[in-house]
Design a protein around this motif. Sequence first.
Motif, PDB file in Angstrom:
ATOM      1  N   GLU A 522      30.984  -5.202  -5.654  1.00 54.82           N
ATOM      2  CA  GLU A 522      31.798  -5.159  -7.242  1.00 54.82           C
ATOM      3  C   GLU A 522      32.551  -6.427  -7.181  1.00 54.82           C
ATOM      4  N   SER A 523      33.276  -6.918  -6.168  1.00 53.03           N
ATOM      5  CA  SER A 523      34.034  -7.993  -6.290  1.00 53.03           C
ATOM      6  C   SER A 523      33.527  -9.387  -6.247  1.00 53.03           C
ATOM      7  N   VAL A 524      32.290  -9.205  -5.821  1.00 53.62           N
ATOM      8  CA  VAL A 524      31.362 -10.651  -5.681  1.00 53.62           C
ATOM      9  C   VAL A 524      30.130 -10.474  -6.625  1.00 53.62           C
ATOM     10  N   PRO A 525      30.127 -10.731  -7.846  1.00 54.81           N
ATOM     11  CA  PRO A 525      29.116 -10.256  -8.551  1.00 54.81           C
ATOM     12  C   PRO A 525      27.720 -11.057  -8.309  1.00 54.81           C
ATOM     13  N   ASN A 526      27.949 -12.271  -7.760  1.00 52.48           N
ATOM     14  CA  ASN A 526      26.348 -12.693  -7.629  1.00 52.48           C
ATOM     15  C   ASN A 526      25.987 -12.506  -6.195  1.00 52.48           C
ATOM     16  N   VAL A 527      26.492 -11.707  -5.396  1.00 52.99           N
ATOM     17  CA  VAL A 527      26.291 -11.603  -4.044  1.00 52.99           C
ATOM     18  C   VAL A 527      24.963 -10.407  -4.250  1.00 52.99           C
TER      19      VAL A 527
END
Length: 561
Positions: A522-527
Amino acid sequence: MACALPLERYKSSTSLQVAPSVFRQVRNSSFVSWNSDSNKKNQRQFFVTMQADNRVSRNMHTSSDNKIPHVLTVAGSDSGGGAGIQADLKACAARRVYCSTVITAVTAQNTVGVQGVNIVPEDFVAEQLRSVLYDMHVDVVKTGMLPSLNIVKVLCRSLREFPVKALVVDPVMVSTSGDVLAGHSVLAGFREELLPMADIVTPNIKEASALLNNVPLRSVSDMRTAAKLIHDLGPRNVLVKGGDLPDSLDAIDVFFDGEEFYELCSPRVNTHNTHGTGCTLASSIAAELAKGSSMFSAVKLAKRYVETALDYSKDLFIGNGAQGPFDHFLALKNIDQCCHRQDSFNPNCLLLYAVTDSSMNRKWGRSIADAVKAAVEGGATIVQLREKDAETREFIDAAKVCLEICRSYGVPLLINDRIDVALACDADGVHVGQSDMPAHLARSLLGPEKIIGVSCKTIEQAEQAWVDGADYIGCGGVYPTSTKANNRTIGLDGLREVCQASKLPAVAIGGIGLSNASVVMESVPNVKGVAVVSALFDRECVLTETRNLHTVLSEAMLSRK
Ligand SMILES: Cc1ncc(COP(=O)(O)OP(=O)(O)O)c(N)n1
Ligand SMILES: Cc1ncsc1CCOP(=O)(O)O
Ligand SMILES: [Mg+2]
């Protein structure tokens, strides 16, 4: 006017009866055979019918499930088989794309030089273009030797009549042996008509200079300026190839997309077998575009393929001249295995990345194969064998068994650190860290098809991984971990910073498990996913843990949409 005809009419239409005889006449006579009245009549009849049936035949092609990506090359024939049409056909076949051909000139050529050129009359170039474009669904057109201004004009007319997905222009002017293949007048056609239609143009240093009224190009900085000036002539993208740049240990190509410059650097392959590299590169770019790649990935994949083929063929001996051809198919030595492997890396497989650990397996009394089987059954989408203290022979044997298991589930299997083990068992790729073998060397050893991942903690490392031809980055440790000693933790902020800047897809690693996987997603959208060791393998039941983590990750992906 084109009109749609019922299928029955199409099947029995004269086009199918007229076409074979037309083609037989072409084969048995000279190019001027069309001047006879009866041929003219046949020709007219053939195309009137084809035009009338055009929509029907095109509908049939586009609705087919068996559609194969298709490149049409418009280029000259090289009797030596190293460059031109022959290189284009081989490159497309090696990249698994169908290739049709429109021949603009027939050259008498070998590894010594070009002994003769016979230019095909422009009417007959037009005829070939019509034959292909009326009948077949072409995805991408690639051009090579266009020996006269009129041929350039004929081609541009056809391209306006039959727009294709992309146009790749290799502005061939001089052969590797130094023989002139396109006169000065053609330059005007390139500048005024063809380049404005091109999606990419791929000049080498000499060609870039010729397109720009012979400005000298001596450095990478000159190549950048040239790329910008050529871009101003109209093509959407420009690749200036620096292979001929003097005093450079590496081969540096400059790619310009109208906004940003990229320097694509690769170690120079020490070989005389470079005849046909330009044609092969342009055809391979066309092939990747036809398969659906974006322009930049197409360029990178094509470069990777050419470098690998050159490296495989560096000691090949064909012909006595200064510049020999290379073998387009050596990279596919293991062609059967290549066929049932995934064609190119799919970043979605990073979702649940299971990384094995020998000491954890020992602790729980499992073999590597048991651990891998449970993980893939539970939903792991990619597996890495990270066997830090295994003996080499034991490692290879275990990797072969794991590979069979993973292949039966369609899951890629990578080897941590050990390029030798990956080669020995024909694994799907490797994962290397900052102190392991550099990714560009791993790439040259493993070839263009294998997956390469690189551990990165910084934006600079991620940039380098991309330049080196890696497929993804592993970014972490996100949280503290006891699995990897002395590993600096970068936290969620560090992860976000690197992932946002990375041109490669990223997987997060380090201290991730059931309790925090959704926070990471959720916190790193493009991971793209999480790589996990202890949360799967330092547990009693690997199957259950993987299943549970898979559920959490699937939900996180759903909530992203
Ligand atoms: C997916 C993934 N990311 C990072 C690593 C770490 O690799 P490296 O930095 O080389 O450290 P070791 O794993 O070799 O100890 C990884 N293995 N996988
Ligand atoms: C190999 C590696 N690289 C960075 S952190 C790490 C270890 C990850 O292990 P775990 O998932 O058990 O924290
Ligand atoms: Mg390593």
